[in-house]
Design an enzyme around this catalytic site. Structure first.
Site, PDB file in Angstrom:
ATOM      1  N   TRP A 357     -32.295   2.317   6.039  1.00 49.74           N
ATOM      2  CA  TRP A 357     -32.592   2.621   7.433  1.00 49.74           C
ATOM      3  C   TRP A 357     -32.261   4.070   7.772  1.00 49.74           C
ATOM      4  O   TRP A 357     -32.628   4.567   8.840  1.00 49.74           O
ATOM      5  CB  TRP A 357     -31.829   1.678   8.373  1.00 49.74           C
ATOM      6  CG  TRP A 357     -30.340   1.859   8.364  1.00 49.74           C
ATOM      7  CD1 TRP A 357     -29.473   1.485   7.380  1.00 49.74           C
ATOM      8  CD2 TRP A 357     -29.524   2.438   9.390  1.00 49.74           C
ATOM      9  NE1 TRP A 357     -28.171   1.801   7.724  1.00 49.74           N
ATOM     10  CE2 TRP A 357     -28.170   2.382   8.949  1.00 49.74           C
ATOM     11  CE3 TRP A 357     -29.796   2.993  10.642  1.00 49.74           C
ATOM     12  CZ2 TRP A 357     -27.113   2.860   9.707  1.00 49.74           C
ATOM     13  CZ3 TRP A 357     -28.742   3.471  11.410  1.00 49.74           C
ATOM     14  CH2 TRP A 357     -27.414   3.405  10.945  1.00 49.74           C
ATOM     15  N   ASP A 358     -31.599   4.752   6.853  1.00 45.30           N
ATOM     16  CA  ASP A 358     -31.249   6.157   7.065  1.00 45.30           C
ATOM     17  C   ASP A 358     -32.490   6.990   7.403  1.00 45.30           C
ATOM     18  O   ASP A 358     -32.418   7.939   8.193  1.00 45.30           O
ATOM     19  CB  ASP A 358     -30.622   6.755   5.801  1.00 45.30           C
ATOM     20  CG  ASP A 358     -29.435   5.974   5.274  1.00 45.30           C
ATOM     21  OD1 ASP A 358     -29.266   4.817   5.687  1.00 45.30           O
ATOM     22  OD2 ASP A 358     -28.705   6.518   4.445  1.00 45.30           O
ATOM     23  N   GLU A 488     -19.554  -0.507   8.478  1.00 45.37           N
ATOM     24  CA  GLU A 488     -19.473  -1.475   7.386  1.00 45.37           C
ATOM     25  C   GLU A 488     -18.040  -1.852   7.022  1.00 45.37           C
ATOM     26  O   GLU A 488     -17.819  -2.631   6.095  1.00 45.37           O
ATOM     27  CB  GLU A 488     -20.217  -0.939   6.167  1.00 45.37           C
ATOM     28  CG  GLU A 488     -21.714  -0.837   6.406  1.00 45.37           C
ATOM     29  CD  GLU A 488     -22.439  -0.116   5.291  1.00 45.37           C
ATOM     30  OE1 GLU A 488     -23.668  -0.294   5.195  1.00 45.37           O
ATOM     31  OE2 GLU A 488     -21.787   0.637   4.533  1.00 45.37           O
ATOM     32  N   LYS A 601     -15.933   3.152   9.979  1.00 46.88           N
ATOM     33  CA  LYS A 601     -16.497   3.973   8.909  1.00 46.88           C
ATOM     34  C   LYS A 601     -17.424   5.042   9.471  1.00 46.88           C
ATOM     35  O   LYS A 601     -17.442   6.185   9.005  1.00 46.88           O
ATOM     36  CB  LYS A 601     -17.252   3.072   7.932  1.00 46.88           C
ATOM     37  CG  LYS A 601     -17.842   3.794   6.724  1.00 46.88           C
ATOM     38  CD  LYS A 601     -18.614   2.812   5.843  1.00 46.88           C
ATOM     39  CE  LYS A 601     -19.192   3.511   4.618  1.00 46.88           C
ATOM     40  NZ  LYS A 601     -20.060   2.606   3.828  1.00 46.88           N
ATOM     41  N   GLN A 602     -18.227   4.688  10.459  1.00 41.18           N
ATOM     42  CA  GLN A 602     -19.187   5.625  11.047  1.00 41.18           C
ATOM     43  C   GLN A 602     -19.505   5.171  12.463  1.00 41.18           C
ATOM     44  O   GLN A 602     -19.126   4.085  12.880  1.00 41.18           O
ATOM     45  CB  GLN A 602     -20.470   5.658  10.229  1.00 41.18           C
ATOM     46  CG  GLN A 602     -21.272   4.369  10.279  1.00 41.18           C
ATOM     47  CD  GLN A 602     -22.413   4.338   9.292  1.00 41.18           C
ATOM     48  OE1 GLN A 602     -22.201   4.150   8.116  1.00 41.18           O
ATOM     49  NE2 GLN A 602     -23.622   4.538   9.781  1.00 41.18           N
TER      50      GLN A 602
END
Length: 776
Positions: A357-358, A488, A601-602
């Site tokens: 999906w990046d 994640e 994580k992000q």
């Protein structure tokens, strides 16, 4: 961080031999041209740490999924981008002693990636254990003019000896992937041919049956004059070589110009593939090295003309953004809608080289603004071509009636990721694909893309969301259970804010698309209603109900949406208090400990705050940023860019600059200790976003380019270019003014610091710079 590479505005420079960092340098200095690529491996043998890697776009192997148990819906395989033929190799012997920098004394060393011109050079002075000293100068490129070809100019100078230099240029298809199960090899020989001065190997991929022909042709020079050599041919399974010896006196220099070709059955019939490879190789051989280099320099000048970002007063920041742009431009050219962008591009094997999906979330904006419209359109068409596979993926999980779940990882539309919590729970990827359609139309004005391509994809995704939610009697809301958001470090949670928000938004946008279709493409819409068996009364009313009654966890005390149900049960100790030796967490903590922690994580909730920022006032954005950023560890390459944008929006200069350097120099400085596995190509689109949408404050709203530039106090100025609906704009911000030039005949509507303008073709506009910096 590892800051051993030299800061330079246009180059990546390693000015000393660092064998301990060699795999990092191989990644960072990789070359590509959209159709193939390779890591910056040495041409001669090397016994030290190295990851040999050559890659051909679109060629993959369906490796058997390895799990300890099997569950219904598991993918059958994990796709792998394949390490292809090593066509770079040139074995060297000096007076019958092997040249190997892993065994030699390296007296001087310089490896240099020229990003402006698109080539790699290496200069070495080495002393062999036997006492001979030799100077190496190599220069190579992968042509973006003749995209199936590359060329190397490799020179050896006899520094302190007379005798013989023996060279063996070769093509070796007997290679394996670093991550192959049980050291399995994926190529079988189909045929080969070798003659004096050239040779070819054609190999077939097991299971997928792709064919690739890799070939070489070379000439030899002594002290700058071409000479004839008596080359002995050699062949074995999946390998061909020529070996020749040249007598030298002290001070003599021997040069081999080696031309390479990698041609695949993706673009040419299998029958006659080797013949076509010969034709291409003969053509570039006739051009010669110097002409190929000039064409490369000229072609890269065109790319930089439309995509360069200039920072005055900060070489580190300048090098970082150009490195990201360079890698994006050499990874994907947009010429083929069957291709996409792997997270590592042509720089390594990790993540299988597949599509994530990046692409939609981080790469589409870059290509929208810096490339012809067809490039980003092809990225969307890639997903439309895979719609039926997405429907089949959803059917395997029990979804019906044309519901589509796009894969987390794919080569051909099939899901090929084997981690349950990612494959089946990280479903926000569906929303990213839907948002990319909206983003493309918002930017280009090409609303007709909805008929039928965009609409069909939106319909399938909306049907998925409508079946994935369920009604909660307790909450009297629709909820989404058992998901993983962008963070994640949290698995199998309920009501992830970002996932719920994207589901709600997609349903709303699909209803808007239907209204547009009815008014502007009534006949096409009627055909699509019939084709997809759309029950307008029942389905659309259900969607409207979900939109109205979607549940979002919210903390009244803090005034923030929560990442998921139960998030406040966690210990919210800021990441700054973590011991340095425990970072990164994913290399030092158990997975159980990570899952129970608060650490992100992000960007997760903040990902939605960024995407839908128009729906939040600045104070709301600030509350969310101040709550979530301190517990974010940025251990995903996709994290710092979003935080740069939001910090810039809030005028947080120091945080914006910190996060920008982290995303721009993530691979150059090896922030997360993983650059040796390959560069983070898709996050580089996020780096461009961080700069243009962060510092530049660029958005598109209501058919206008919106700009709210702010400039770091240490910079004198910066400038970037964007293409908006045929208008090529250069925006330059200094400490005093914002200056915009229109390098086209097309007028462009603008909004700068809240004021509307129309910039006519070939005109310029200057406004006073307004500081957005806050004290917090």
């Amino acid at each position: 961080m590892k800051q051993y590479l030299i800061n330079d505005e246009w180059k990546i420079v390693e000015d000393k031999f660092h064998p301990e960092y060699n795999k990092i340098s191989e990644s960072v200095m990789s070359l590509g041209n959209g159709r193939m690529g390779h890591r910056a491996n040495f041409e001669e043998q090397y016994s030290g740490e190295t990851l040999q890697g050559n890659y051909v776009a679109g060629i993959y192997y369906p490796d058997k999924t390895r799990v300890g148990w099997w569950k219904n819906g598991y993918p059958e395989y994990f796709a792998k981008v394949l390490n292809a033929a090593n066509w770079l190799g040139i074995d060297v012997r000096i007076n019958n002693n092997v040249l190997d920098l892993g065994q030699a004394e390296v007296k001087s060393f310089r490896r240099e990636l020229n990003m402006k011109e698109g080539h790699l050079t290496r200069t070495v002075a080495a002393k062999l254990p036997s006492g001979e000293e030799v100077s190496i100068h190599s220069q190579r490129l992968l042509s973006i003019v003749d995209s199936a070809t590359g060329v190397i100019r490799y020179s050896l100078k006899a520094t302190n000896f007379s005798g013989e230099i023996t060279l063996r240029p070769y093509v070796d298809f007997d290679v394996k992937n670093e991550d192959s199960n049980y050291d399995e090899k994926f190529w079988d020989e189909v045929g080969k041919e070798v003659n004096g001065g050239e040779g070819y190997v054609t190999a077939e991929v097991r299971k997928t049956f792709f064919h690739v022909t890799s070939g070489m042709k070379f000439r030899v020079l002594k002290n700058g004059e071409e000479i004839k050599v008596d080359a002995a041919t050699e062949e074995r399974n999946k390998y061909i070589a020529n070996t020749f010896t040249v007598k030298v006196s002290e001070g003599d220099e021997i040069t081999i110009e080696k031309f390479g070709v990698n041609l695949s059955s993706e673009y040419h019939p299998k029958k006659g593939l080797q013949t076509r490879a010969k034709e291409l190789l003969n053509a570039v051989y006739a051009k010669g090295f110097d002409r190929m280099l000039k064409e490369q320099i000229d072609a890269w000048a065109v790319k930089w003309e439309t995509s360069d970002i200039i920072i005055e007063g900060d070489v580190s920041a300048q090098q970082g953004i150009r490195f990201n742009i360079f890698q994006l431009n050499q990874t994907y050219t947009g010429e083929d809608e069957r291709l996409n962008i792997g997270p590592k591009g042509f720089t390594g094997e990790k993540y299988g080289g597949s599509t994530y999906w990046d692409t939609e979330a981080y790469c589409v904006p870059f290509y929208l603004a810096t490339a012809p419209q067809d490039v980003s359109r092809n990225l969307l068409l890639y997903r439309h071509k895979h719609l039926q596979k997405a429907i089949e993926n959803a059917e395997k999980l029990g979804f019906k009636n044309g519901a589509a779940l796009y894969p987390m990882v794919t080569m051909n539309g099939e899901e090929c990721h084997n981690e349950w919590e990612i494959t089946f729970e990280e479903i926000h990827r569906n929303g990213a694909i839907a948002f990319a359609i909206y983003d493309y139309i918002r930017y280009t004005g090409d609303q007709d893309y909805l008929a039928p391509y965009g609409f069909e994809v939106l319909l399938g995704i909306s049907r998925f969301w409508a079946q994935r939610v369920n009604w909660s009697e307790a909450k009297q809301k629709y909820v989404m259970l058992g998901v993983t958001g962008p963070n994640e470090y949290e698995n199998n949670v309920n009501n992830n804010f970002h996932t719920n928000r994207m589901a709600q938004w997609t349903l709303r946008y699909t209803l808007e698309a239907i209204d547009f279709m009815k008014k502007n493409h009534a006949d096409t819409y009627a055909e699509l209603v019939k084709k997809w068996n759309l029950d307008e009364t029942t389905e659309l009313s259900k969607w409207a109900d979900i939109i109205e009654k979607m549940y979002f966890p919210f903390d009244e005390k803090r005034g923030v949406f929560l990442q998921q149900d139960g998030f406040l049960d966690k210990d919210l100790t800021p990441a700054a208090q973590l011991p340095a030796e425990e970072r990164p967490l994913n290399k030092n903590w158990s997975w159980d400990r990570i899952l129970r922690s608060c650490y992100i994580k992000q960007a997760d909730t903040l990902q939605s705050i960024f995407l839908y920022e128009n729906e939040f006032d600045k104070e709301t954005i600030r509350r969310h940023f101040d709550f979530y950023e301190p517990i974010t560890v940025h251990e995903s390459s996709l994290s710092p860019c979003i935080h740069t944008i939001l910090a810039s929006t809030l005028g947080k200069e120091e945080k914006a600059y910190e996060m920008y350097l982290r995303t721009a120099r993530l691979d150059i400085d090896d922030y997360n200790s993983d650059t040796d596995e390959g560069c983070h190509i898709t996050s580089m689109g996020g780096t461009w976003m961080a700069f243009v949408m962060g510092f530049g404050g660029m958005r598109v709203r209501d058919g206008r380019v919106v700009l709210n530039p702010f400039i770091n106090k240490s910079w004198k100025s910066y400038a970037f270019r964007i293409n908006f609906r045929g208008a090529w704009l250069q925006i330059k911000a200094s400490q005093g003014t914002v200056y915009i030039e229109n390098h086209s005949d097309v007028a462009c509507p603008l909004n700068i610091y809240g004021n509307d303008y129309t910039l006519e073709g070939n005109q310029n506009l200057e406004v006073e710079h307004q500081s957005l910096i806050t004290k917090s």
